[in-house]
Design a protein around this motif. Sequence first.
Motif, PDB file in Angstrom:
ATOM      1  N   ASP A 214      53.864 -51.137 -83.208  1.00 13.26           N
ATOM      2  CA  ASP A 214      54.797 -51.910 -82.393  1.00 13.26           C
ATOM      3  C   ASP A 214      54.340 -51.877 -80.936  1.00 13.26           C
ATOM      4  O   ASP A 214      54.851 -51.092 -80.127  1.00 13.26           O
ATOM      5  CB  ASP A 214      56.179 -51.248 -82.556  1.00 13.26           C
ATOM      6  CG  ASP A 214      57.324 -52.109 -82.070  1.00 13.26           C
ATOM      7  OD1 ASP A 214      57.154 -53.337 -82.002  1.00 13.26           O
ATOM      8  OD2 ASP A 214      58.398 -51.553 -81.771  1.00 13.26           O
TER       9      ASP A 214
ATOM     10  N   ALA B 136      62.547 -51.571 -87.551  1.00 15.41           N
ATOM     11  CA  ALA B 136      62.031 -51.670 -86.177  1.00 15.41           C
ATOM     12  C   ALA B 136      62.834 -50.764 -85.241  1.00 15.41           C
ATOM     13  O   ALA B 136      63.787 -50.120 -85.669  1.00 15.41           O
ATOM     14  CB  ALA B 136      62.105 -53.118 -85.708  1.00 15.41           C
TER      15      ALA B 136
ATOM     16  N   PHE C 281      67.122 -53.012 -86.174  1.00  8.19           N
ATOM     17  CA  PHE C 281      66.714 -52.195 -85.031  1.00  8.19           C
ATOM     18  C   PHE C 281      67.348 -50.805 -85.106  1.00  8.19           C
ATOM     19  O   PHE C 281      68.423 -50.566 -84.537  1.00  8.19           O
ATOM     20  CB  PHE C 281      67.130 -52.889 -83.730  1.00  8.19           C
ATOM     21  CG  PHE C 281      66.134 -53.891 -83.203  1.00  8.19           C
ATOM     22  CD1 PHE C 281      65.390 -54.688 -84.066  1.00  8.19           C
ATOM     23  CD2 PHE C 281      65.936 -54.050 -81.839  1.00  8.19           C
ATOM     24  CE1 PHE C 281      64.467 -55.617 -83.581  1.00  8.19           C
ATOM     25  CE2 PHE C 281      65.020 -54.969 -81.337  1.00  8.19           C
ATOM     26  CZ  PHE C 281      64.285 -55.752 -82.208  1.00  8.19           C
TER      27      PHE C 281
ATOM     28  N   LYS D 246      58.234 -64.754 -84.802  1.00 11.89           N
ATOM     29  CA  LYS D 246      59.407 -63.878 -84.675  1.00 11.89           C
ATOM     30  C   LYS D 246      60.527 -64.652 -83.996  1.00 11.89           C
ATOM     31  O   LYS D 246      60.352 -65.190 -82.900  1.00 11.89           O
ATOM     32  CB  LYS D 246      58.989 -62.660 -83.852  1.00 11.89           C
ATOM     33  CG  LYS D 246      59.802 -61.429 -84.129  1.00 11.89           C
ATOM     34  CD  LYS D 246      59.121 -60.268 -83.435  1.00 11.89           C
ATOM     35  CE  LYS D 246      59.958 -59.026 -83.467  1.00 11.89           C
ATOM     36  NZ  LYS D 246      59.490 -58.044 -82.495  1.00 11.89           N
TER      37      LYS D 246
ATOM     38  N   ASN E  18      56.955 -58.061 -78.847  1.00  7.93           N
ATOM     39  CA  ASN E  18      58.159 -58.764 -78.377  1.00  7.93           C
ATOM     40  C   ASN E  18      57.952 -59.072 -76.902  1.00  7.93           C
ATOM     41  O   ASN E  18      56.971 -58.592 -76.295  1.00  7.93           O
ATOM     42  CB  ASN E  18      59.431 -57.936 -78.676  1.00  7.93           C
ATOM     43  CG  ASN E  18      59.459 -56.607 -77.943  1.00  7.93           C
ATOM     44  OD1 ASN E  18      58.972 -56.483 -76.827  1.00  7.93           O
ATOM     45  ND2 ASN E  18      60.036 -55.599 -78.576  1.00  7.93           N
TER      46      ASN E  18
ATOM     47  N   ARG F  25      68.025 -48.601 -81.665  1.00  9.50           N
ATOM     48  CA  ARG F  25      69.078 -49.157 -80.792  1.00  9.50           C
ATOM     49  C   ARG F  25      70.457 -48.973 -81.430  1.00  9.50           C
ATOM     50  O   ARG F  25      71.450 -48.840 -80.714  1.00  9.50           O
ATOM     51  CB  ARG F  25      68.805 -50.640 -80.513  1.00  9.50           C
ATOM     52  CG  ARG F  25      67.565 -50.842 -79.670  1.00  9.50           C
ATOM     53  CD  ARG F  25      67.495 -52.235 -79.094  1.00  9.50           C
ATOM     54  NE  ARG F  25      66.142 -52.537 -78.662  1.00  9.50           N
ATOM     55  CZ  ARG F  25      65.783 -53.639 -78.044  1.00  9.50           C
ATOM     56  NH1 ARG F  25      66.678 -54.564 -77.776  1.00  9.50           N
ATOM     57  NH2 ARG F  25      64.520 -53.843 -77.692  1.00  9.50           N
TER      58      ARG F  25
HETATM   59  C1  E4P Z   1      59.832 -54.804 -83.050  1.00  8.36           C
HETATM   60  O1  E4P Z   1      59.709 -55.733 -83.784  1.00  8.36           O
HETATM   61  C2  E4P Z   1      60.964 -54.653 -82.122  1.00  8.36           C
HETATM   62  O2  E4P Z   1      60.969 -55.664 -81.164  1.00  8.36           O
HETATM   63  C3  E4P Z   1      60.880 -53.287 -81.484  1.00  8.36           C
HETATM   64  O3  E4P Z   1      60.689 -52.329 -82.492  1.00  8.36           O
HETATM   65  C4  E4P Z   1      62.075 -52.943 -80.622  1.00  8.36           C
HETATM   66  O4  E4P Z   1      61.958 -51.609 -80.233  1.00  8.36           O
HETATM   67  P1  E4P Z   1      62.800 -50.950 -79.024  1.00  8.36           P
HETATM   68  O5  E4P Z   1      64.227 -50.874 -79.448  1.00  8.36           O
HETATM   69  O6  E4P Z   1      62.185 -49.603 -78.851  1.00  8.36           O
HETATM   70  O7  E4P Z   1      62.607 -51.847 -77.845  1.00  8.36           O
END
Ligand code: E4P
Length: 218
Positions: A6, A167, A133, A87, A28, A136
């Motif tokens: 990532d 992710a 995610f 994406k 991203n 998060r």
């Molecule tokens: C990947 O596809 C995501 O955009 C990424 O893992 C987000 O990670 P983060 O929450 O650490 O920004």
Amino acid sequence: MKFFVDTANLDQIKEAKDLGILDGVTTNPSLMAKEGVKGDKAILAHYKKICKIVKGDVSAEVFSTEYKDIIKEGKKLAGLAKNIVVKVPMIKDGVKALRWFSDNKIRTNCTLVFSAGQGILAAKAGATYVSPFIGRIDDTNWDGMDLIASLSHIYSLHGIETQILAASIRNPRHIVQSFELGADVVTCPLKSMEGLLNHPLTDIGLAKFMADAKKTEA
Ligand code: E4P
């Protein structure tokens, strides 16, 4: 069981590839900004460089949020290389765009997924990957792993082909748990990937073996 790194950092992508376990890359807008990539031309050129390093899927995120623009941008990204996956954010226009891409044989990764309901919509719209995610969610004092378990259960119950791409991974434990609960892919920073190597008993055991190896010297 697939591993994506990532990052948009070319050195880290090469390093992850050299480990011999890399299946793809996710990026991203924040990761691109971190590398100082600016402007359309530079962004497209950067993706081309990534696609030259890695043969597996490379997720390139659209910056647009309106249907027509998402389609236009996604088509441009998909035209860069065969292994580009477009994406798309989990918003209403994003869901419509996922359907269009799917109908037009362009592979997609639906990003910013935080609930099973969103995961159902992404799958129904034909997303190739769905990105819950984890980190998060954990940050908000909910359990990201519950979402992996829920999506895994729903997708297998209904024979859905969309792959679960865990992710926002913050540590090696997230990686192991995601795979335990049925994630098809984990995307993580190189640091978390390398964290899987660590165990104090390995260090202690190796030190002993090395010390004993010295005793066998003639
Ligand atoms: C990947 O596809 C995501 O955009 C990424 O893992 C987000 O990670 P983060 O929450 O650490 O920004």
